[in-house]
Design an enzyme around this catalytic site. Structure first.
Site, short mmCIF file in Angstrom:
data_model
loop_
_atom_site.label_atom_id
_atom_site.label_comp_id
_atom_site.label_asym_id
_atom_site.label_seq_id
_atom_site.Cartn_x
_atom_site.Cartn_y
_atom_site.Cartn_z
N LYS A 13 7.09 -5.62 6.63
CA LYS A 13 6.84 -4.63 5.58
C LYS A 13 6.38 -3.29 6.16
CE LYS A 13 4.19 -7.35 3.54
NZ LYS A 13 2.91 -7.64 3.02
N ARG A 88 -0.49 -8.30 -5.18
CA ARG A 88 -0.48 -9.50 -4.36
C ARG A 88 -0.61 -10.77 -5.20
NH1 ARG A 88 -1.83 -7.71 0.82
NH2 ARG A 88 -1.79 -9.31 2.42
N ARG A 127 2.28 -11.95 17.75
CA ARG A 127 1.44 -10.78 17.50
C ARG A 127 -0.03 -11.10 17.83
NH1 ARG A 127 2.36 -8.04 11.74
NH2 ARG A 127 0.37 -8.81 11.00
N ARG A 136 -6.20 -7.05 15.05
CA ARG A 136 -6.93 -7.26 13.82
C ARG A 136 -7.77 -8.52 13.88
NH1 ARG A 136 -2.27 -6.54 9.34
NH2 ARG A 136 -3.39 -8.34 8.53
N ARG A 147 -3.65 -17.07 5.85
CA ARG A 147 -2.96 -15.94 5.19
C ARG A 147 -1.63 -16.38 4.61
NH1 ARG A 147 -3.09 -12.03 9.95
NH2 ARG A 147 -1.54 -10.83 8.80
P1 ADP Z 1 -0.67 -8.98 5.88
O1 ADP Z 1 -0.28 -8.43 7.21
O2 ADP Z 1 -1.15 -10.39 5.94
O3 ADP Z 1 0.36 -8.76 4.82
P2 ADP Z 1 -2.44 -6.84 4.92
O4 ADP Z 1 -2.67 -5.90 6.01
O5 ADP Z 1 -1.56 -6.40 3.79
O6 ADP Z 1 -1.99 -8.25 5.48
O7 ADP Z 1 -3.86 -7.28 4.28
C1 ADP Z 1 -4.89 -7.82 5.08
C2 ADP Z 1 -6.00 -8.40 4.20
O8 ADP Z 1 -6.47 -7.38 3.30
C3 ADP Z 1 -5.58 -9.55 3.29
O9 ADP Z 1 -5.61 -10.78 3.95
C4 ADP Z 1 -6.65 -9.43 2.19
O10 ADP Z 1 -7.90 -9.95 2.59
C5 ADP Z 1 -6.82 -7.93 2.03
N1 ADP Z 1 -5.92 -7.38 1.00
C6 ADP Z 1 -4.95 -6.44 1.19
N2 ADP Z 1 -4.31 -6.16 0.04
C7 ADP Z 1 -4.91 -6.93 -0.91
C8 ADP Z 1 -4.70 -7.12 -2.29
N3 ADP Z 1 -3.75 -6.44 -2.97
N4 ADP Z 1 -5.48 -8.02 -2.96
C9 ADP Z 1 -6.42 -8.70 -2.33
N5 ADP Z 1 -6.67 -8.59 -1.01
C10 ADP Z 1 -5.93 -7.72 -0.30
#
Ligand code: ADP
Length: 192
Positions: A13, A88, A127, A136, A147
């Site tokens: 993404k 989400r 990663r 991260r 996740r």
């Molecule tokens: P990923 O690479 O897993 O898609 P993101 O960078 O989008 O992860 O998000 C990392 C973390 O931030 C998530 O695991 C969650 O804890 C929090 N987070 C991000 N966006 C949301 C959301 N829309 N609702 C709830 N938690 C979120």
């Protein structure tokens, strides 16, 4: 143009959001990036979400809704924006509809990057082993499993929720980066 980018962790993404950002000159809004920045800056929000994020759980809908509301009302979003990481879950999708209705705007495209779970697992394992400064707190294999579980339980149902929306398209995220970008470009360029 207002674009929603959906897909599991590791589906590409971020990469494709950058592509769209460059193509359309609209900002890429990643709730994950915004929250990580808040953690880094030790803001009130950051302190609230730090541990939840490190465990790979979702932070509360209310907190992210506030983040999104504030961010989309900034001037650079006037011509549109790309949402990455929001919504989400179904509750967030419904809240987003309300937020957009209040500012008299509509979703233009919903892109779902589809990648098999076996491929995701190996992509993110790789990663998690990379040694870089941007590493991260949630890029460890244990948290990755969490996740992916959160994704399956909460986010995957969104593809069903949006499936009959004519602005929705499933994109095969297992092709090469440039092929995926091309498929996205075609979908963005086509009128609906
Ligand atoms: P990923 O690479 O897993 O898609 P993101 O960078 O989008 O992860 O998000 C990392 C973390 O931030 C998530 O695991 C969650 O804890 C929090 N987070 C991000 N966006 C949301 C959301 N829309 N609702 C709830 N938690 C979120």
């Amino acid at each position: 143009m207002i674009i929603i980018l959906l897909g599991p962790p590791g589906s590409g993404k971020g990469t494709q959001a950058n592509f769209i950002q460059n193509k359309l000159s609209i900002p890429h809004l990643s709730t994950g990036d915004i929250l990580r920045q808040s953690v880094k800056n030790e803001t009130d929000l950051g302190n609230k979400v730090k541990n939840i994020m490190a465990r790979g759980e979702l932070v509360s809908d209310d907190l992210v809704l506030n983040v999104i509301k504030e961010r989309v009302s900034e001037n650079d979003c006037d011509q549109g924006f790309i949402l990455d990481g929001y919504p989400r879950n179904i509750i967030q999708a419904k809240s987003l509809n309300i937020v957009l209705k209040d500012i008299d705007r509509n979703i233009d495209r919903i892109l779902f990057l589809d990648v098999d779970f076996s491929i995701l697992q190996s992509r993110i394992e790789t990663r998690s082993k990379e040694n870089n400064d941007e590493k991260r707190a949630d890029d460890t294999s244990e948290v990755l499993i969490k996740r992916l579980d959160e994704y399956k339980a909460q986010t995957e149902p969104l593809s069903e929720y949006y499936r009959n929306n004519k602005k929705f398209k499933k994109i095969n995220g297992m092709k090469s980066i440039s092929e995926v970008s091309l498929d996205i470009e075609n979908f963005l360029d086509n009128g609906i």
